[in-house]
Design a protein around this motif. Structure first.
Motif, PDB file in Angstrom:
ATOM      1  N   ASN A  23     -17.082  42.889  25.293  1.00 17.19           N
ATOM      2  CA  ASN A  23     -17.309  42.157  24.056  1.00 17.19           C
ATOM      3  C   ASN A  23     -17.622  40.685  24.345  1.00 17.19           C
ATOM      4  OD1 ASN A  23     -17.378  41.202  21.439  1.00 17.19           O
ATOM      5  ND2 ASN A  23     -15.187  41.347  21.124  1.00 17.19           N
ATOM      6  N   ILE A  24     -16.831  40.059  25.192  1.00 13.17           N
ATOM      7  CA  ILE A  24     -17.048  38.651  25.538  1.00 13.17           C
ATOM      8  C   ILE A  24     -18.381  38.481  26.266  1.00 13.17           C
ATOM      9  CG2 ILE A  24     -16.171  36.720  26.923  1.00 13.17           C
ATOM     10  CD1 ILE A  24     -14.640  37.278  24.308  1.00 13.17           C
ATOM     11  N   LYS A  25     -18.735  39.437  27.103  1.00 14.71           N
ATOM     12  CA  LYS A  25     -20.024  39.388  27.806  1.00 14.71           C
ATOM     13  C   LYS A  25     -21.177  39.388  26.797  1.00 14.71           C
ATOM     14  CE  LYS A  25     -21.713  43.055  29.633  1.00 14.71           C
ATOM     15  NZ  LYS A  25     -21.998  44.260  30.415  1.00 14.71           N
ATOM     16  N   TYR A  26     -21.100  40.269  25.805  1.00 15.50           N
ATOM     17  CA  TYR A  26     -22.142  40.316  24.771  1.00 15.50           C
ATOM     18  C   TYR A  26     -22.215  39.006  23.990  1.00 15.50           C
ATOM     19  CZ  TYR A  26     -22.551  45.394  25.402  1.00 15.50           C
ATOM     20  OH  TYR A  26     -22.762  46.638  25.899  1.00 15.50           O
ATOM     21  N   VAL A  27     -21.069  38.480  23.622  1.00 14.17           N
ATOM     22  CA  VAL A  27     -21.034  37.233  22.853  1.00 14.17           C
ATOM     23  C   VAL A  27     -21.665  36.092  23.653  1.00 14.17           C
ATOM     24  CG1 VAL A  27     -19.508  35.467  21.880  1.00 14.17           C
ATOM     25  CG2 VAL A  27     -19.091  37.873  21.404  1.00 14.17           C
ATOM     26  N   LEU A  28     -21.313  35.976  24.916  1.00 12.76           N
ATOM     27  CA  LEU A  28     -21.873  34.901  25.741  1.00 12.76           C
ATOM     28  C   LEU A  28     -23.378  35.036  25.931  1.00 12.76           C
ATOM     29  CD1 LEU A  28     -19.077  34.509  28.430  1.00 12.76           C
ATOM     30  CD2 LEU A  28     -19.594  32.996  26.506  1.00 12.76           C
ATOM     31  N   ILE A  29     -23.851  36.254  26.111  1.00 13.72           N
ATOM     32  CA  ILE A  29     -25.293  36.474  26.252  1.00 13.72           C
ATOM     33  C   ILE A  29     -26.026  36.103  24.969  1.00 13.72           C
ATOM     34  CG2 ILE A  29     -27.065  38.263  26.506  1.00 13.72           C
ATOM     35  CD1 ILE A  29     -25.121  39.646  28.488  1.00 13.72           C
ATOM     36  N   LEU A  30     -25.507  36.556  23.831  1.00 21.23           N
ATOM     37  CA  LEU A  30     -26.175  36.280  22.555  1.00 21.23           C
ATOM     38  C   LEU A  30     -26.122  34.799  22.202  1.00 21.23           C
ATOM     39  CD1 LEU A  30     -25.031  39.404  20.528  1.00 21.23           C
ATOM     40  CD2 LEU A  30     -27.267  38.992  21.568  1.00 21.23           C
ATOM     41  N   LEU A  31     -25.019  34.136  22.472  1.00 19.53           N
ATOM     42  CA  LEU A  31     -24.934  32.698  22.224  1.00 19.53           C
ATOM     43  C   LEU A  31     -25.861  31.920  23.154  1.00 19.53           C
ATOM     44  CD1 LEU A  31     -21.142  32.093  21.541  1.00 19.53           C
ATOM     45  CD2 LEU A  31     -23.039  31.933  19.921  1.00 19.53           C
ATOM     46  N   SER A  32     -26.020  32.399  24.372  1.00 23.36           N
ATOM     47  CA  SER A  32     -26.963  31.758  25.294  1.00 23.36           C
ATOM     48  C   SER A  32     -28.395  31.873  24.787  1.00 23.36           C
ATOM     49  CB  SER A  32     -26.859  32.388  26.684  1.00 23.36           C
ATOM     50  OG  SER A  32     -25.590  32.203  27.215  1.00 23.36           O
ATOM     51  N   ILE A  33     -28.740  33.035  24.271  1.00 24.55           N
ATOM     52  CA  ILE A  33     -30.084  33.220  23.702  1.00 24.55           C
ATOM     53  C   ILE A  33     -30.281  32.273  22.529  1.00 24.55           C
ATOM     54  CG2 ILE A  33     -31.566  34.833  22.429  1.00 24.55           C
ATOM     55  CD1 ILE A  33     -30.308  37.071  24.182  1.00 24.55           C
ATOM     56  N   TRP A  34     -29.292  32.179  21.662  1.00 22.14           N
ATOM     57  CA  TRP A  34     -29.409  31.294  20.504  1.00 22.14           C
ATOM     58  C   TRP A  34     -29.532  29.837  20.940  1.00 22.14           C
ATOM     59  CZ3 TRP A  34     -25.250  29.030  17.016  1.00 22.14           C
ATOM     60  CH2 TRP A  34     -25.816  28.525  15.858  1.00 22.14           C
ATOM     61  N   PHE A  35     -28.760  29.439  21.946  1.00 21.74           N
ATOM     62  CA  PHE A  35     -28.839  28.071  22.454  1.00 21.74           C
ATOM     63  C   PHE A  35     -30.219  27.779  23.025  1.00 21.74           C
ATOM     64  CE2 PHE A  35     -28.546  25.079  25.995  1.00 21.74           C
ATOM     65  CZ  PHE A  35     -28.063  23.965  25.324  1.00 21.74           C
ATOM     66  N   ILE A  36     -30.750  28.712  23.797  1.00 24.38           N
ATOM     67  CA  ILE A  36     -32.072  28.511  24.392  1.00 24.38           C
ATOM     68  C   ILE A  36     -33.131  28.371  23.317  1.00 24.38           C
ATOM     69  CG2 ILE A  36     -33.877  29.647  25.753  1.00 24.38           C
ATOM     70  CD1 ILE A  36     -31.549  30.788  27.477  1.00 24.38           C
ATOM     71  N   VAL A  37     -33.045  29.208  22.294  1.00 25.51           N
ATOM     72  CA  VAL A  37     -34.040  29.144  21.222  1.00 25.51           C
ATOM     73  C   VAL A  37     -33.872  27.871  20.394  1.00 25.51           C
ATOM     74  CG1 VAL A  37     -34.780  30.223  19.052  1.00 25.51           C
ATOM     75  CG2 VAL A  37     -34.399  31.618  21.079  1.00 25.51           C
ATOM     76  N   SER A  38     -32.650  27.556  19.994  1.00 23.15           N
ATOM     77  CA  SER A  38     -32.465  26.406  19.102  1.00 23.15           C
ATOM     78  C   SER A  38     -32.627  25.082  19.829  1.00 23.15           C
ATOM     79  CB  SER A  38     -31.112  26.473  18.405  1.00 23.15           C
ATOM     80  OG  SER A  38     -30.073  26.412  19.352  1.00 23.15           O
ATOM     81  N   TYR A  39     -32.004  24.931  20.972  1.00 20.10           N
ATOM     82  CA  TYR A  39     -32.066  23.658  21.696  1.00 20.10           C
ATOM     83  C   TYR A  39     -33.323  23.584  22.566  1.00 20.10           C
ATOM     84  CZ  TYR A  39     -30.615  19.701  24.537  1.00 20.10           C
ATOM     85  OH  TYR A  39     -30.557  18.491  25.166  1.00 20.10           O
ATOM     86  N   GLY A  40     -33.576  24.672  23.300  1.00 28.41           N
ATOM     87  CA  GLY A  40     -34.718  24.673  24.209  1.00 28.41           C
ATOM     88  C   GLY A  40     -36.043  24.595  23.489  1.00 28.41           C
ATOM     89  N   ALA A  41     -36.281  25.538  22.577  1.00 25.95           N
ATOM     90  CA  ALA A  41     -37.570  25.587  21.892  1.00 25.95           C
ATOM     91  C   ALA A  41     -37.719  24.460  20.885  1.00 25.95           C
ATOM     92  CB  ALA A  41     -37.742  26.935  21.199  1.00 25.95           C
ATOM     93  N   GLY A  42     -36.643  24.064  20.252  1.00 25.94           N
ATOM     94  CA  GLY A  42     -36.726  23.023  19.231  1.00 25.94           C
ATOM     95  C   GLY A  42     -36.745  21.612  19.779  1.00 25.94           C
ATOM     96  N   ILE A  43     -36.176  21.390  20.971  1.00 26.39           N
ATOM     97  CA  ILE A  43     -36.053  20.032  21.503  1.00 26.39           C
ATOM     98  C   ILE A  43     -36.723  19.897  22.868  1.00 26.39           C
ATOM     99  CG2 ILE A  43     -34.419  18.265  22.248  1.00 26.39           C
ATOM    100  CD1 ILE A  43     -32.484  19.392  20.133  1.00 26.39           C
ATOM    101  N   LEU A  44     -36.303  20.720  23.841  1.00 27.17           N
ATOM    102  CA  LEU A  44     -36.800  20.553  25.205  1.00 27.17           C
ATOM    103  C   LEU A  44     -38.277  20.911  25.364  1.00 27.17           C
ATOM    104  CD1 LEU A  44     -33.809  21.913  27.297  1.00 27.17           C
ATOM    105  CD2 LEU A  44     -34.405  19.545  26.820  1.00 27.17           C
ATOM    106  N   PHE A  45     -38.691  22.002  24.769  1.00 23.53           N
ATOM    107  CA  PHE A  45     -40.073  22.473  24.922  1.00 23.53           C
ATOM    108  C   PHE A  45     -40.936  22.144  23.718  1.00 23.53           C
ATOM    109  CE2 PHE A  45     -37.353  25.616  27.213  1.00 23.53           C
ATOM    110  CZ  PHE A  45     -37.620  25.139  28.487  1.00 23.53           C
ATOM    111  N   LYS A  46     -40.528  21.145  22.942  1.00 26.93           N
ATOM    112  CA  LYS A  46     -41.232  20.798  21.712  1.00 26.93           C
ATOM    113  C   LYS A  46     -42.680  20.400  21.974  1.00 26.93           C
ATOM    114  CE  LYS A  46     -40.939  16.913  19.675  1.00 26.93           C
ATOM    115  NZ  LYS A  46     -40.672  15.690  18.972  1.00 26.93           N
TER     116      LYS A  46
END
Length: 83
Positions: free
Chosen positions: A12-35
């Motif tokens: 369960n914790i493994k799934y949560v960490l993977i999904l939160l990592s995906i969300w972080f990459i999309v929200s922070y990475g795509a919205g700020i870093l790769f803008k």
């Protein structure tokens, strides 16, 4: 806690960490870093970097909620916690 419950929570914790990592990459990475790279592409007259910062992260978050529900249903069946 028995071994079955520990394995369940570990997965369960493994799934949560993977999904939160995906969300972080999309929200922070795509919205700020790769803008700048994403702004070269336009959708509906708006730059893609703006779209990800304003809409994309929310859509991805909602999709990840449904993915989490599906993963947890499978995990419940795997460990015998389903109804």
């Amino acid at each position: 806690m028995n071994a079955n419950a520990k394995a369940y929570w570990r997965d369960n914790i493994k799934y949560v960490l993977i999904l939160l990592s995906i969300w972080f990459i999309v929200s922070y990475g795509a919205g700020i870093l790769f803008k700048e790279q994403l702004n070269a592409i336009k959708i509906g007259g708006f730059k893609l970097g703006f779209w990800f910062a304003q809409q994309g992260a929310m859509y991805v978050f909602v999709i990840l909620i449904f993915v989490y529900v599906r993963l947890m249903n499978k995990l419940d069946k795997k460990y015998g916690y389903d109804e």
